[in-house]
Write a protein that holds these residues in place. Structure first.
Motif, mmCIF file in Angstrom:
data_model
loop_
_atom_site.group_PDB
_atom_site.id
_atom_site.type_symbol
_atom_site.label_atom_id
_atom_site.label_comp_id
_atom_site.label_asym_id
_atom_site.label_seq_id
_atom_site.Cartn_x
_atom_site.Cartn_y
_atom_site.Cartn_z
ATOM 1 N N ALA A 1 0.832 -1.205 0.000
ATOM 2 C CA ALA A 1 0.000 0.000 0.000
ATOM 3 C C ALA A 1 0.869 1.257 0.000
ATOM 4 C CB ALA A 1 -0.937 -0.006 1.206
ATOM 5 N N ALA A 2 2.084 1.134 0.555
ATOM 6 C CA ALA A 2 2.958 2.310 0.650
ATOM 7 C C ALA A 2 3.669 2.603 -0.671
ATOM 8 C CB ALA A 2 3.984 2.112 1.762
ATOM 9 N N THR A 3 3.650 1.664 -1.622
ATOM 10 C CA THR A 3 4.293 1.958 -2.908
ATOM 11 C C THR A 3 3.311 2.720 -3.792
ATOM 12 O OG1 THR A 3 3.585 -0.079 -3.960
ATOM 13 C CG2 THR A 3 5.665 -0.150 -2.775
ATOM 14 N N ASP A 4 3.810 3.710 -4.483
ATOM 15 C CA ASP A 4 2.997 4.626 -5.269
ATOM 16 C C ASP A 4 2.482 3.932 -6.539
ATOM 17 O OD1 ASP A 4 1.855 6.735 -6.460
ATOM 18 O OD2 ASP A 4 3.693 7.914 -6.713
ATOM 19 N N ILE A 5 1.163 3.939 -6.709
ATOM 20 C CA ILE A 5 0.573 3.296 -7.893
ATOM 21 C C ILE A 5 1.080 3.965 -9.170
ATOM 22 C CG2 ILE A 5 -1.581 2.778 -9.118
ATOM 23 C CD1 ILE A 5 -2.982 2.563 -6.501
ATOM 24 N N ALA A 6 1.305 5.266 -9.094
ATOM 25 C CA ALA A 6 1.760 5.988 -10.292
ATOM 26 C C ALA A 6 3.083 5.422 -10.805
ATOM 27 C CB ALA A 6 1.902 7.477 -9.978
ATOM 28 N N MET A 7 3.944 4.929 -9.892
ATOM 29 C CA MET A 7 5.216 4.338 -10.337
ATOM 30 C C MET A 7 4.975 3.081 -11.156
ATOM 31 S SD MET A 7 7.668 4.692 -7.096
ATOM 32 C CE MET A 7 7.773 6.236 -6.233
ATOM 33 N N GLU A 8 3.990 2.291 -10.727
ATOM 34 C CA GLU A 8 3.643 1.093 -11.501
ATOM 35 C C GLU A 8 3.046 1.504 -12.842
ATOM 36 O OE1 GLU A 8 1.034 -1.340 -9.187
ATOM 37 O OE2 GLU A 8 2.445 -1.500 -7.530
ATOM 38 N N GLU A 9 2.182 2.504 -12.805
ATOM 39 C CA GLU A 9 1.539 2.940 -14.050
ATOM 40 C C GLU A 9 2.569 3.495 -15.018
ATOM 41 O OE1 GLU A 9 -2.970 3.986 -12.589
ATOM 42 O OE2 GLU A 9 -1.526 5.602 -12.748
ATOM 43 N N ALA A 10 3.570 4.200 -14.473
ATOM 44 C CA ALA A 10 4.613 4.740 -15.338
ATOM 45 C C ALA A 10 5.341 3.609 -16.057
ATOM 46 C CB ALA A 10 5.590 5.585 -14.529
ATOM 47 N N ALA A 11 5.609 2.517 -15.333
ATOM 48 C CA ALA A 11 6.300 1.381 -15.949
ATOM 49 C C ALA A 11 5.424 0.733 -17.019
ATOM 50 C CB ALA A 11 6.682 0.361 -14.881
ATOM 51 N N ARG A 12 4.129 0.549 -16.700
ATOM 52 C CA ARG A 12 3.207 -0.034 -17.681
ATOM 53 C C ARG A 12 3.168 0.860 -18.916
ATOM 54 N NH1 ARG A 12 -1.003 -3.260 -16.121
ATOM 55 N NH2 ARG A 12 -1.276 -3.556 -18.355
ATOM 56 N N ASN A 13 3.026 2.144 -18.677
ATOM 57 C CA ASN A 13 2.912 3.116 -19.757
ATOM 58 C C ASN A 13 4.125 3.075 -20.672
ATOM 59 O OD1 ASN A 13 3.690 6.321 -20.341
ATOM 60 N ND2 ASN A 13 1.637 5.688 -20.933
ATOM 61 N N LEU A 14 5.298 2.834 -20.100
ATOM 62 C CA LEU A 14 6.514 2.855 -20.910
ATOM 63 C C LEU A 14 6.865 1.476 -21.455
ATOM 64 C CD1 LEU A 14 8.430 5.422 -18.749
ATOM 65 C CD2 LEU A 14 7.578 5.767 -21.058
ATOM 66 N N GLY A 15 5.969 0.511 -21.299
ATOM 67 C CA GLY A 15 6.138 -0.742 -22.021
ATOM 68 C C GLY A 15 6.356 -1.990 -21.193
ATOM 69 N N ALA A 16 6.186 -1.925 -19.861
ATOM 70 C CA ALA A 16 6.410 -3.117 -19.047
ATOM 71 C C ALA A 16 5.107 -3.884 -18.861
ATOM 72 C CB ALA A 16 6.985 -2.722 -17.685
#
Lengths: 349, 268
Positions: free
Chosen positions: B158-173
């Motif tokens: 819960a403490a990890t920022d969802i936006a960081m995951e979304e950024a990775a998805r967005n850039l191709g992960a």
């Protein structure tokens, strides 16, 4: 860098019972800079997230260069997004952050290093590669986030309020920097913002949004001079609305009311020709730097205007608004200026 | 003079607390090195390493018990974390119905008195043939271990920022790649802390091991219990000191790994 057009066709997004986006249709031409502008909660961020693939569509379609992307997961869409919080990965260095999207694309180490160096150079952060993300200032983080999006040569760049977390001076600098970079790279860009000044100064086209719908799509000058209706006008900084009798004071129009910005209205002692003149009583006068912001009352309604001299409360004055600063609205609250209208020379002052 | 009294009071208070904490420990240390200690004497009449030798003699079973304890604790960590990582991620990220109820269910084993629970588990395990097996003991240790593991893992994710995951998805992960490259490293300190809690809980565990493992599997706490019951206070004390080593060591590590932003999200 290839650049691409984006088409949205009746895009509808629902979350639970709420319709966040209601039949949005929009065409974003290749290489343009489009701003999604609107008050918070109008759905502009959701629209950007829908384009990136983070908000599933209820119905409708979206296409990049006429190829539908509606069914693709985010990682297949080739859109590059800069998040409001920047979303840099703190367990990677600046260079690793920039290289990660390249790594995902299977690009070898040497070319990765070359591209990262080129992006760092482009952003004027050449010596920052080995630094940790936590050691960067807000403006530097913003540029790294932008670089991380640009490093993959994306066909479409999505910016989610990229400048809102920065202080005013850096924001103004980055605004023109970002705009120049976009022109230089010719990349199709969509930016979300709630700041009308930011949208006016950066965009080729502004999409004004309101409660999940598009209210107006216009060039900045047209949006500023001819907001589509009274609500749009209020959002674009038109504070005053004055009802008129037909034919009053030579301002011939079938408008039910006129809107005008405080800075174009002045306080006079005598009626002026070519102006809308109203007798008024001064309520309050406050110094606003270059002039005085004066609040007056006329026929029970309050208006604000500018004056080069302070006004005494209770003084009898005339509120004068030049005819070409009046925006006419019909009884249905819609603007009476045709939407393709542009006034030359009436840009942001 | 007036300022001296409160200061004196604080000093006495700290002294009492220290005595309460370290008193038994000092007693333990004395017992571990006592070769002869009979009733009227305040201190042992003879000191030495005799009982250490006896404990670590191959036939005494201390080495085997130590090996069992560490092995079972490590296996419990692997088993608990294998369940807790997906469960914690789901509880932190997905919109689940009855989320709080699910979190509460993991607390239940701690809420009831452990003795009846373990007696019932032992009865069940007899039927399943799990009594006296390592797997049975690992399962029993995972029961309290999962409480820490799931609750802390949920907080860590819960403490990890969802936006960081979304950024990775967005850039191709892909989602899995994102989890491996972005989410796990972000949550790693919290997961590490959870693992240490599970390890410490397992290495200390007595009741469950007693009902499910003995007499086939002897861990250090069981050995200590047997020694103490048999009046071998020296052996019990030495075993206790050995058990203290991982506890103190990991406590120091936990303190570094559990950050306040994770702690703040425990139980949310």
């Amino acid at each position: 860098m290839q650049s691409t057009s984006l088409t949205l066709d009746n895009v509808t997004v629902r979350m639970g019972q709420n319709t966040i986006l209601d039949s949005i249709s929009l065409s974003v031409p290749q290489g343009s800079f489009t701003c999604l502008l609107g008050p918070s909660g109008c759905g502009k961020t959701t629209l950007l997230r829908a384009i990136a693939g983070f908000a599933p569509l209820e119905s409708g379609d979206m296409a990049i260069d006429a190829v539908s992307i509606a069914a693709l997961p985010p990682e297949k869409r080739q859109t590059a997004m800069v998040f409001q919080s920047y979303a840099l990965w703190p367990h990677m260095s600046v260079a690793e952050n920039l290289a990660y999207p390249l790594k995902l694309r299977g690009i070898d180490r040497a070319s990765r290093a070359r591209k990262v160096a080129r992006i760092l150079d482009l952003l004027d952060l050449a010596e920052f590669g080995a630094r940790s993300v936590a050691s960067l200032s807000g403006g530097q983080r913003q540029r790294i986030a932008l670089g991380r999006a640009l490093v993959i040569d994306p066909p479409i760049l999505l910016l989610d309020e990229p400048l809102s977390n920065l202080d005013a001076a850096i924001r103004r600098n980055l605004r023109s920097e970002l705009r120049q970079l976009q022109r230089q790279l010719g990349i199709t860009t969509i930016m979300v913002t709630h700041d009308q000044e930011e949208a006016l100064s950066m965009a080729d086209t502004i999409v004004l949004m309101r409660s999940g719908k598009i209210a107006q799509v216009a060039a900045p000058e047209a949006l500023y001079a001819a907001p589509v209706d009274i609500d749009a006008a209020r959002f674009m900084g038109v504070e005053n609305f004055i009802t008129t009798d037909s034919g009053e004071m030579g301002v011939a129009s079938d408008a039910a009311c006129f809107g005008f910005r405080s800075m174009s209205a002045s306080i006079c002692l005598h009626p002026l020709a070519g102006h809308l003149n109203r007798k008024a009583v001064v309520i309050d006068s406050a110094y606003a730097g270059d002039s005085y912001q004066v609040l007056v009352k006329s026929d029970g309604e309050l208006f604000s205007a500018r004056s080069s001299t302070p006004q005494l409360a209770g003084a009898q004055v005339i509120l004068c608004v030049p005819a070409d600063a009046l925006i006419p609205f019909g009884a249905d609250k819609n603007c009476l200026i045709p939407t393709d209208y542009r006034t030359p020379g009436r840009t942001l002052s | 003079m007036r300022a001296l009294f409160p200061r004196l009071g604080v000093a006495v208070l700290i002294g009492l607390v220290a005595f309460a904490v370290f008193g038994p420990l000092i007693n333990l240390v004395i017992w571990a090195f006592a070769e002869q200690w009979f009733f009227p004497n305040r201190l042992p009449s003879q000191w030495g390493f005799m009982f250490w030798e006896r404990v670590f003699r191959p036939r005494a079973g201390a080495w085997e018990a130590l090996g069992n304890s560490v092995g079972i604790a490590l296996a419990t960590v692997v088993f608990s974390m294998a369940l807790a990582i997906p469960a914690g991620y789901a509880l932190a990220r997905l919109v689940l119905p009855f989320r709080h109820l699910i979190m509460l269910v993991f607390l239940l084993p701690q809420a009831f008195p452990s003795l009846p629970i373990f007696v019932n588990i032992a009865a069940m395990f007899y039927g399943l043939g799990l009594n006296g097996t390592y797997f049975g003991v690992i399962l029993v240790h995972s029961l309290p271990g999962l409480v820490y593991a799931v609750w802390i893992a949920t907080a860590a994710f819960a403490a990890t920022d969802i936006a960081m995951e979304e950024a990775a998805r967005n850039l191709g992960a892909s989602p899995l790649r994102t989890f491996r490259d972005i989410t796990l490293p972000q949550a790693a300190p919290g997961l590490m802390a959870a693992s240490i809690f599970v390890f410490l809980d397992s290495i200390d565990e007595f009741t469950g091991t007693f009902f499910v493992g003995t007499p086939d599997i002897t861990t250090l706490p069981i050995l200590m219990f047997n020694a103490a019951m048999g009046g071998n206070y020296q052996i019990a004390a030495i075993t206790a000191l050995i058990l203290l080593i991982p506890s103190v060591g990991f406590m120091l590590i936990i303190e570094r790994f559990l950050k306040s932003d994770v702690l703040a999200r425990i139980g949310r």
